[in-house]
Scaffold this motif. Structure first.
Motif, short mmCIF file in Angstrom:
data_model
loop_
_atom_site.label_atom_id
_atom_site.label_comp_id
_atom_site.label_asym_id
_atom_site.label_seq_id
_atom_site.Cartn_x
_atom_site.Cartn_y
_atom_site.Cartn_z
N ALA A 1 0.87 -1.08 0.07
CA ALA A 1 -0.12 0.03 0.14
C ALA A 1 0.92 1.04 0.14
O ALA A 1 0.54 2.20 -0.70
N VAL A 2 2.13 1.16 0.75
CA VAL A 2 2.90 2.43 1.03
C VAL A 2 3.59 2.54 -0.31
O VAL A 2 3.50 3.69 -0.98
N HIS A 3 4.14 1.47 -1.04
CA HIS A 3 4.67 1.74 -2.13
C HIS A 3 3.93 2.06 -3.55
O HIS A 3 4.32 2.87 -4.23
N PHE A 4 2.55 1.46 -3.50
CA PHE A 4 1.79 1.87 -4.37
C PHE A 4 1.54 3.59 -4.54
O PHE A 4 1.48 4.18 -5.19
N PHE A 5 1.09 3.95 -3.12
CA PHE A 5 0.67 5.16 -2.96
C PHE A 5 1.76 6.25 -3.16
O PHE A 5 1.70 7.08 -3.85
N ASN A 6 3.05 5.90 -2.88
CA ASN A 6 4.22 6.95 -3.08
C ASN A 6 4.56 6.82 -4.65
O ASN A 6 5.07 7.82 -5.13
N ALA A 7 4.37 5.83 -5.29
CA ALA A 7 4.60 5.65 -6.57
C ALA A 7 3.56 6.23 -7.67
O ALA A 7 4.06 6.89 -8.84
N VAL A 8 2.35 6.19 -7.34
CA VAL A 8 1.38 6.59 -8.09
C VAL A 8 1.35 8.06 -8.63
O VAL A 8 1.40 8.89 -7.71
N ASN A 9 1.18 8.53 -10.07
CA ASN A 9 1.36 9.45 -10.47
C ASN A 9 0.21 10.26 -10.64
O ASN A 9 -0.46 10.28 -11.70
N LEU A 10 -0.67 10.43 -9.62
CA LEU A 10 -1.77 11.03 -9.44
C LEU A 10 -1.74 12.29 -8.58
O LEU A 10 -0.55 12.37 -7.78
N HIS A 11 -2.86 13.16 -8.42
CA HIS A 11 -2.71 14.04 -7.38
C HIS A 11 -3.12 13.36 -6.09
O HIS A 11 -3.89 12.49 -6.22
N LYS A 12 -2.53 13.94 -4.85
CA LYS A 12 -2.70 13.19 -3.80
C LYS A 12 -3.00 14.20 -2.85
O LYS A 12 -2.14 15.11 -2.27
#
Length: 592
Positions: free
Chosen positions: A519-530
């Protein structure tokens, strides 16, 4: 490209609603008050983070009108300020606490011409000992009744600068515009149907060129939305008609919106506008407490709600019974306790669907219990939105955050209440609203929201369609253990029972990974607005439990809200590009 810079507004304009928290670690750092995050926060979600222009206005008012050791909080009316004063005094442990309220007004327009740029406004200022600021901030956050940043900006200029400075800068001339006119047109097209790579090209452009305040204003007006304050009344009428379903087709509303009527008996006069979605929840609760013929009684919060709905029910009035799972077993429990007399309640509050677990309650059964045991039902339809679902027949009051998909542009806060004319409480509620409701929705915000919401139907339909594709992608991933969305799960039949003929299932979803590290790796990598918020025209992600419940992660786990939950609000990007971005991030998580 979506910004990955901590604290940058989303979008990068002066009155943005969201703010960038680009990594899991940054979100934790923000919640723990770590300097490496907090020091970079230019802005934040408006109910949690007081906008810089409002801070400046507060400081100037404190300097001019404050007494030694006092701070202040600013509200859009004297009546709201008094409610804040009552809250501070009732919750404070300080004996002999002195809290005072000051009313200030800006000058009215001098002539017809000035009505386009000048409007008389009144604010209520609460002064209190500096030690009581956390309580005042609690009221600001929970009630949603604070002034908006646009109102703060206007009042600051009107009270502390020359009144002429309240006028917006003139639009650039044709010679000044040059190629910019074409760029602005292109940006508007991108905003309505952006690609991942292009959706925030305008943000980086603003960041690069945002040199002076005049240009900031121009950026907000780059879509041809030159604000004329004298049309604010008409804008509010148009909004109420749009929400009631009495749509003016001259504004190019789609047939779907015309079909999604609230009900043949609903009038635009049954629709009330508020400065935020939470203000609509707060005023619903306030109204029910005031009209209760048996005196104030506890309410039920059915299902796990957005954090401040529960805070309102806990901290204002006699308290709340929290049935946080919001499932059929919870309904059985509710019925048993009503029948035994253990519960004697004033109202039941629920979300449809709920945020963040996207559960839909059995509204038909809830309505039957409400009629039998004579309590009110308040439904927050924000996540579903009234184009997708028709909840009014089951509610006495329907509340919505118009900040979300109704606006889409993430640049204005707003809320609404719709009273159900068929409700047994309608006569007493209508009388209370006629006597006590104040229109606190700032004129400029109304103008922005009216323009933003003209293509609400088209945007909502596209978001609905893309969301189903994203749900399938997540369901098919071996990394994902659970996906939450109205289209799937045990409460889908209850959603289908209220879905409109042409409605979809909404753009909000949450999901869990089998491995929390993924979950952490996905969130950090995803190229979206956060960042915080939902319903934006761009896809927006956040680690929801960390962001909204960091201090109570063990407690919310009892209600099935996992600390590693990720929530995504789908936007208007090209579906295939969005799916590609998500898949690449899943691949990165898998290989980490």
């Amino acid at each position: 490209m979506p910004s990955q810079e901590i604290g940058l507004p989303i979008p990068n304009i002066p009155h943005a609603v969201s703010v960038t928290l680009p990594t899991w670690e940054a979100t934790v750092g923000y919640e723990e008050g770590e300097d490496w995050v907090v020091s970079k926060m230019i802005t934040g979600y408006p109910r949690f983070f007081i906008h810089a222009v409002i801070k400046t206005l507060s400081q100037k008012i404190e300097s001019k009108y404050g007494r030694e050791g006092e701070r202040c909080m600013i509200f859009p009316s004297y009546k709201v300020a008094k409610r804040c004063r009552e809250f501070i005094k009732s919750k404070s442990d300080l004996e002999g606490l002195f809290v005072r309220v000051l009313q200030l007004s800006t000058p009215p327009p001098a002539d017809e011409e000035e009505k386009s740029t000048i409007i008389q406004s009144t604010i209520g200022v609460v002064f209190f000992p500096a030690s009581q600021f956390p309580l005042a901030k609690n009221y600001w956050q929970h009630s949603g009744e604070g002034i908006s940043s646009r109102m703060g900006e206007y009042v600051l200029k009107a009270l502390f600068n020359n009144i002429d400075s309240t006028r917006s800068p003139s639009p650039p001339s044709n010679n000044q515009l040059g190629a910019t006119r074409q760029e602005v047109q292109a940006q508007r097209i991108q905003q309505k149907s952006p690609s991942i790579s292009a959706s925030f090209r305008s943000s980086s452009m603003v960041a690069h060129e945002e040199v002076e305040k005049e240009f900031n204003t121009f950026i907000e007006q780059k879509y041809g939305r030159v604000l004329d304050l004298k049309f604010a009344k008409e804008a509010k009428i148009a909004l109420r008609r749009r929400i009631s379903g009495k749509v003016d087709k001259s504004h190019s509303q789609k047939e779907e919106m015309e079909k999604a009527r609230r009900g043949k008996n609903v009038s635009e006069t049954d629709v009330y506008l508020f400065p935020s979605g939470m203000a609509s929840i707060f005023f619903s609760h306030h109204a029910l407490l005031k009209i209760s013929t048996e005196g104030p009684k506890k309410s039920v919060c059915f299902g796990f709600p957005y954090v401040d709905t529960l805070n309102i029910l806990k901290k204002f009035g006699p308290g709340v019974h929290f049935l946080g799972l919001g499932d059929d077993n919870s309904l059985d429990e509710l019925e048993e306790k009503l029948e035994s007399g253990e519960f004697n309640i004033m109202a039941l509050f629920c979300e449809c669907p709920s945020n963040p677990l996207l559960k839909t309650p059995d509204l038909k059964r809830l309505r039957s219990l409400a009629d039998k045991y004579r309590f009110a039902i308040v439904i927050d339809e924000t996540v579903g939105n009234f184009l997708n679902i028709h909840v009014l027949p089951f509610a006495d009051i329907v509340a919505s955050s118009l900040t979300k998909v109704f606006s889409g542009d993430s640049n204005v806060m707003a809320g609404s209440i719709v009273l159900n004319p068929s409700s047994p409480l309608y006569p007493s509620l209508k009388q209370f609203f006629d006597e006590e409701y104040e229109d606190l929705f700032w004129a400029e915000d109304a103008l922005w929201l009216e323009r933003n919401s003209r293509d609400f139907a088209e945007r909502a339909a596209k978001i609905d369609q893309t969301s189903l594709k994203v749900v399938k992608l997540l369901q098919d991933s071996p990394l994902i253990s659970k996906v939450y969305h109205p289209y799937i799960g045990s409460t889908r039949p209850y959603y289908e029972a209220i879905k409109t003929p042409n409605g979809g299932y909404g753009g909000l979803m949450s999901f869990l990974f089998h491995n929390p590290d993924h979950a952490v790796h996905f969130f950090n990598a995803v190229n979206l607005h956060k960042g915080p918020s939902l319903g934006t025209n761009f896809t927006l992600a956040c680690p929801y439990a960390i962001l909204a419940h960091y201090q109570e992660l063990d407690e919310v786990a009892k209600w099935e809200v996992d600390r590693n939950l990720i929530r995504i609000s789908i936007g208007l990007e090209d579906p295939e590009e969005l799916l590609d971005v998500l898949q690449k991030s899943l691949d990165i998580a898998s290989s980490s």
